[in-house]
Write an enzyme that holds these catalytic residues in place. Sequence first.
Site, PDB file in Angstrom:
ATOM      1  N   GLY A  97       8.834  -5.699   1.040  1.00 51.00           N
ATOM      2  CA  GLY A  97       7.931  -4.779   1.709  1.00 51.00           C
ATOM      3  C   GLY A  97       6.995  -5.498   2.664  1.00 51.00           C
ATOM      4  O   GLY A  97       6.905  -6.734   2.661  1.00 51.00           O
ATOM      5  N   CYS A  98       6.301  -4.697   3.479  1.00 51.07           N
ATOM      6  CA  CYS A  98       5.441  -5.273   4.514  1.00 51.07           C
ATOM      7  C   CYS A  98       4.221  -5.954   3.914  1.00 51.07           C
ATOM      8  O   CYS A  98       3.930  -7.109   4.230  1.00 51.07           O
ATOM      9  CB  CYS A  98       5.040  -4.199   5.522  1.00 51.07           C
ATOM     10  SG  CYS A  98       4.352  -2.708   4.787  1.00 51.07           S
ATOM     11  N   TYR A  99       3.499  -5.250   3.040  1.00 48.89           N
ATOM     12  CA  TYR A  99       2.351  -5.893   2.401  1.00 48.89           C
ATOM     13  C   TYR A  99       2.791  -7.096   1.569  1.00 48.89           C
ATOM     14  O   TYR A  99       2.186  -8.169   1.659  1.00 48.89           O
ATOM     15  CB  TYR A  99       1.598  -4.892   1.512  1.00 48.89           C
ATOM     16  CG  TYR A  99       0.787  -3.866   2.265  1.00 48.89           C
ATOM     17  CD1 TYR A  99      -0.199  -4.251   3.181  1.00 48.89           C
ATOM     18  CD2 TYR A  99       0.964  -2.512   2.036  1.00 48.89           C
ATOM     19  CE1 TYR A  99      -0.965  -3.302   3.856  1.00 48.89           C
ATOM     20  CE2 TYR A  99       0.202  -1.554   2.710  1.00 48.89           C
ATOM     21  CZ  TYR A  99      -0.754  -1.952   3.618  1.00 48.89           C
ATOM     22  OH  TYR A  99      -1.518  -1.014   4.277  1.00 48.89           O
TER      23      TYR A  99
END
Lengths: 345, 345, 345, 345
Positions: free
Chosen positions: A154-156
Amino acid sequence: MKRVKIAIIGASGYTGLELLRLLLTHPHAELVCVTSRQNAGRSIAELFPRFSGATAAELTFITPDAESVAATGAEVAFLALPHGVAAGYASSLLEKGLRVIDLSADFRLEDPEVYKEFYDADHPAPELLKEAVYALPEVHREAIQQARLIASPGCYPTSVSLPLIPLLKEKLIDPATIVTCSMSGVSGAGRKADLSLIFCECNESLRAYGIPKHRHLSEIEQELSKAAEEKVYLSFTPHLVPVHNGIHTTSSARLIGEPEAVQAALEQAYGEEYFVRLLGKGGCPDTKNVTRTNFIDIGWNYDPRTCRVLLLSAEDNLGKGAGSQAVQSFNLICGFSETAGLQNF
Amino acid sequence: MKRVKIAIIGASGYTGLELLRLLLTHPHAELVCVTSRQNAGRSIAELFPRFSGATAAELTFITPDAESVAATGAEVAFLALPHGVAAGYASSLLEKGLRVIDLSADFRLEDPEVYKEFYDADHPAPELLKEAVYALPEVHREAIQQARLIASPGCYPTSVSLPLIPLLKEKLIDPATIVTCSMSGVSGAGRKADLSLIFCECNESLRAYGIPKHRHLSEIEQELSKAAEEKVYLSFTPHLVPVHNGIHTTSSARLIGEPEAVQAALEQAYGEEYFVRLLGKGGCPDTKNVTRTNFIDIGWNYDPRTCRVLLLSAEDNLGKGAGSQAVQSFNLICGFSETAGLQNF
Amino acid sequence: MKRVKIAIIGASGYTGLELLRLLLTHPHAELVCVTSRQNAGRSIAELFPRFSGATAAELTFITPDAESVAATGAEVAFLALPHGVAAGYASSLLEKGLRVIDLSADFRLEDPEVYKEFYDADHPAPELLKEAVYALPEVHREAIQQARLIASPGCYPTSVSLPLIPLLKEKLIDPATIVTCSMSGVSGAGRKADLSLIFCECNESLRAYGIPKHRHLSEIEQELSKAAEEKVYLSFTPHLVPVHNGIHTTSSARLIGEPEAVQAALEQAYGEEYFVRLLGKGGCPDTKNVTRTNFIDIGWNYDPRTCRVLLLSAEDNLGKGAGSQAVQSFNLICGFSETAGLQNF
Amino acid sequence: MKRVKIAIIGASGYTGLELLRLLLTHPHAELVCVTSRQNAGRSIAELFPRFSGATAAELTFITPDAESVAATGAEVAFLALPHGVAAGYASSLLEKGLRVIDLSADFRLEDPEVYKEFYDADHPAPELLKEAVYALPEVHREAIQQARLIASPGCYPTSVSLPLIPLLKEKLIDPATIVTCSMSGVSGAGRKADLSLIFCECNESLRAYGIPKHRHLSEIEQELSKAAEEKVYLSFTPHLVPVHNGIHTTSSARLIGEPEAVQAALEQAYGEEYFVRLLGKGGCPDTKNVTRTNFIDIGWNYDPRTCRVLLLSAEDNLGKGAGSQAVQSFNLICGFSETAGLQNF
C-alpha cells in the site's frame, strides 16, 4: 527485445491510470488487455484522453473474467481492484497460468486473522497467502524474483516502512515509541463520485481521517515487526491534504545508541538502491520532487532535547506507493532491468 | 457605543491584512493609523483592493515612528512586525500611554535566556517582560483584562497548546511522550518575495521544515510546562502544505488513567468557551470549517493498541493563530464583549 | 545509436527545468553542459532534486560564456534565456559552429521594427533574423530541418496559432473578427522571487494581465498574417490562473462559408500530425490531458446564433509551448524521429 | 431594530451555504426555517460545522413543504433550488403570503418560450412571470423595492451584464460584435457527488464547457437587449478553473465613438453604487479581492489596433453572483439599508 504480454484488471481508477501511463510506454511490456466493468466497450483513449496517441490507446476495455483475460494471451496480470474482489481474480488467473501482481490488500497480510480484524471479512483465498510475496523490492527482492503472486504494498505502508525498517533491524530505535503522521494527496481516496472528495470539499482543507486504526496499519506493523523481531504497534495518523498525488510521512521514535548510527543504517540498507534517495541528516524531502516517479526520498534528523530520531519520507502514492512499485516488481519477476520503464522524471 | 482609536503598526503583511479585515468593521474600533515603511503614502485600498469601500480604506500608510502614531490619537496599537523590531516600538508606544498588543514573539517568553537561545539575539527590552501577558484568552483571561502589554501567541503555539494544556493540568498524559505534527498554510510564511514561496514551488508540494527546533517550541514548552508543573520538552514537526490559511495539528501522548477523563478535562476547560469548539471523541476537525474565524476546533481519540491519546485541532493561522485572537484580547482589555467583531463565519 | 552533445544555456528556470526533464532521458541526446550564472558550481541534482539519479544529474552548472560552452563539445545549444540576452549567445555559439535552438523571443520576429515596437529595444542581432526559422514544426517543418538557428515559438503563440492557421489559409474565417482569450498556469511567469507570484497571491485568484498589447501578439500576428495573406490584428487577452502548467485558449471569429469546412481544414492540416490531437466538433480540450506532454488538443464548435466558429486548444505552456516543442525541433534538425524522447504521457 | 423572519428553502448546497453564512449574522434577519429533503432532521451545525456557534445553528432542517414553512412564521423565503423545482414552491409560498426571493432560473426570463428553448421544458408557472422582477439592484432597483417575487440573477449573467449594460445603453459598442469569455470556480457546479467535480479531475485542469449555448445566455441576452433596445446575440464561452469561488469575465466589442466615453458611461451608471467598484482604464480586477463579498470589480481597456473595448469583471459566483446579491434584494424589499449584513471583507 522480448515483450511480455500484460493485462490490467480494473484499469479505470487512479492506480489503473498510473499503471497505464507506465505500461503503455514500457519497453518490455505489450498491453493486450484492459478491463473495467463500468467502461466495457470504450477505448483507453476515450476514457483517458491523455493517452490518445499511445500505441495501445485504442485497446477496448472488456468485462473482467478470467477466461476472456487469458484468451488475450496475457502472461502477467496487474490487479487494480478493491480488496475482497482481487483475490478471486488472482486465483482464477493463476490457475490459467498467468503471473499476478495484485495491488489490492488481499495478499499483503500473512495471517488471515489479521485480515479479518482489519478488513471485517474472512479472507477470500487463504490458501494463496503462503505463496504471495509482499513486494517491497528493497526489502524482499529475492523472494519477488521467484514469485508467481505478488502482493504489491500500500501507499502509506511503503512510505512508513522503508525509513523505519533499517533502524528497527539495527535496534536503533525503541519500537514502543514510534509515532507516525502522514499526509496524502486526494488521489489516494480513489476515482469515485463521493461528496467528500469534490473539489470544494478538499481544496483549502486539511483533516485527519481513519484514526486510530487505519487498515494499512496491519501491513505496516507486519513488516516492522519482522524487522524488529518483536511485535510492533504503531501510532499512525493519516491526513488528507489538497494535492493531486504524493505522500509525506513523518515518523519519530526514541533513539537507542548514537545518532551517527542512523545514517549508517540507512546507507547500509539503501546506499545501492536506485529508487531510494537518501537526503542525509537535515534533509527535508518534498513530494514535488518525486511525483510521477518511482523514487522515495528519505531525510532524517535527531532532536537531542527529546532524544527522538525523526524520519521524513516523500513518495508518490500512485507511484512508489502503487503503480510504479508494481512495475518494479514486474521487472523483477520477468528478469528485466529493475529500472526499465521507470527512468522518468 | 464607545469606539477605541487604534493603530496597526506594520500593516502590509498577511497578519496585518487580517487585522485590517477585522478591525475595519469592528463595532468598537476606529482605525486611525496604519504604518508600513515600504508603502508609506499609499492608501489601504490601494495596497489591498479588497478593502476598497470600507469606511477607513482611504487611510494612508505612514512611516512607523512612535511620535507620529501617538499624534493620531491612537489608544491601542497592534504590532504586526518582525520579532526584534516589535520590542522597540512597544517600548516607545507604552511610554506615550498607548496599550500595546504585540503579535510578534518579542514578549511571549518570560525568560530572556530562552529568547536568546531560540532567537539568536539578546532580548531587546527585557525590562518589559515581567509586565507582558501571554494572551491565550482561554487560559489567561484575567491577566489579559488588566494588561497594558499583550504578547499575542504564535499560530503553532495556539493550535498545539490549547488541546494539550487541560490534559497536562489534569495529569492525564505523560509529558515526556508528547509528539506533535502540524501542517500550515503558506500564508504562515509571510507576504514576501521569496523563491521558495512562489506558487509553482508550493502548489502540489508537501514538506517539513524548521526541524528539529522550530522557534515556536520555546513558547509552546513554556506554556505546557506551566500546565504540567514540570519542564516539558516536545517533539514538534511543522509542515508546509498548499492551502492559503489554516493550521491542523495532531498531537499524541501516552495516556495516564482512563480515556473517559480526556473528554471531561476538555469540557471542564473549554465547555463554556465560545471560540473553542469541542468535537468530542472521534471528531476530526477540518481547517475549512475555521478559516477566517476565531474558532479552534478540537477533536480527540484514544488508541488502546498504543495507549496513546490523539488530539486534533484546526484553526486559521491568521485568525485564532494571529489576528482574530489579538482582537479577542483587544476586546478583553477594553471591556467589550469578547466576541465583538468576531462573529463572522 | 548516435547521441548528439547538447548544452542548455540558462537552465535554472522552469523552461530550463522542462528541457532538463526531457533531455536527461532523451535517447539521442547527451547533456554535456548546463549554465546558470546564479547557480554556477552547483550540480543539476542540487538545484533540482527531482533529477537526482539521472545519468547527467551530477553535471555542474557553469557560467555561460560561449568559449566554455564550446569547450564541452556541445553540438547543439538550447537557449532558455530572457529576450535581449539570448541573441548575443546565439551569435557567439553559431560562430563556434553550434546549432542553436533559442526559446526566447529574440529570433521569432522577421521584422526588427516589430521587435522594437513590442520589446522596446533595438534588435540585438538583426543580421541573424533572415536565417532564423520560426519553429512551429506542424507549419514550417521543412525549413526547420535545414536550420542552423531555431526560433522556438512562445507558449501563447503556439496555442493560438495552430488552431487558427488552417482556417485562415482556407479563408474560412474573417480575420478582422478574431477574439482570443487564453488562461495560463503560473509557471508561465517564470521561476522568480516576485511578490505577485507567491502562492497566497495566485491561489484562489483569477486575473487578466498584459492587455491590450501582450508581447506575444507580435509573433501571433506575424504567423496569422502569413496564413491569411493579409495583415491580421488580434484581440488577445491572457489570464493568470492557479495551475502549475497548462494553457487553454479560446478563439472565435465569424465563419465564412460552411461549418463542415472547419473540420475538413483542421484534418487536412493536422490529420497526420502526431502531436496535434483533433477532438472534433463539440470537443472540449482539458489541460490536464496534455500537461508534461508535447500534445496540443484542439476542439471546435459553431454557434449559428452569432455565426462564429469557436476554437479551443489545450497545451502545456512548458511543453508544446516551450520545452518539448524545442525538443521536437531538435529531433528535426538532427534527423531523428520527430517523436524521439517525447512519447511520455 | 425589527427583524424579519426568513426561511431558506434548499439550504444544503453551496448557494444555500452562502445564504446561511450571510443570514445567520444579518442584523435584521431572523432565520426560522431551513429545508433540505436529504438532510431533514439534521441541524445546520451538523451539516455545516463551520456554523457551529452561530445563534441559529441548532435549527433543524425540515422537509420542504409550503405548509410547514409558513407555520414557522417566515415572512420572506429564499429559494436555493434547482430550476423547474423552484417555481412550484414560489407559487405556494406566495399564496401563503410570503415574499419570495428565488435564486433559480425559473423567473428570470420574461418570455416562457425562451425558457422552453433554453431549459427544454414548459415553464412551470408562466402566470407569475409578469410579476417577477429580475433583480439586478444596480439596474432595476425601484422595481425590486416593490416586488413580491424576486428573480435573483445567475452568476454569469451578473458578471457579464453589469459591465456591458451602460455601454449598450449609451450606444458605445456594436452589439453584434460582443464576445465574452468567463472563468468560474468549481462551486458554481454545485455541491454534488459527480465524478467530473472531484478534486483530482478539477485541480490542475482548465476547460471550457456548456458551449455554444449555455443556459445563462438566455437571461444575459434578455437584459442586454433591453439595454441596447435591439435584439442582442452573444458569443459566450464559460470555463471551469480550479478555484473554490469567483468568476472572472472578459468581454470585448467594437467601440463606436470615443474611448473616453466608456469611463463616463460606467461612472454615470455605477459611480454612486457601493457594490460596483470601478477600477478605471487599465484596471485588472482579480477575483481574490471580491471573494466572500457582494462587490463586483470592473476594469476596462481599449485596443486601438482592433478598435475593441475590453471589459473585465470579477465577482464571487456565490456572492454577487448568487447569495449576497439575493440578500441585497432582501434589504431592498424590506426597506433596510442596502448594505445591511453585507459589509464584510
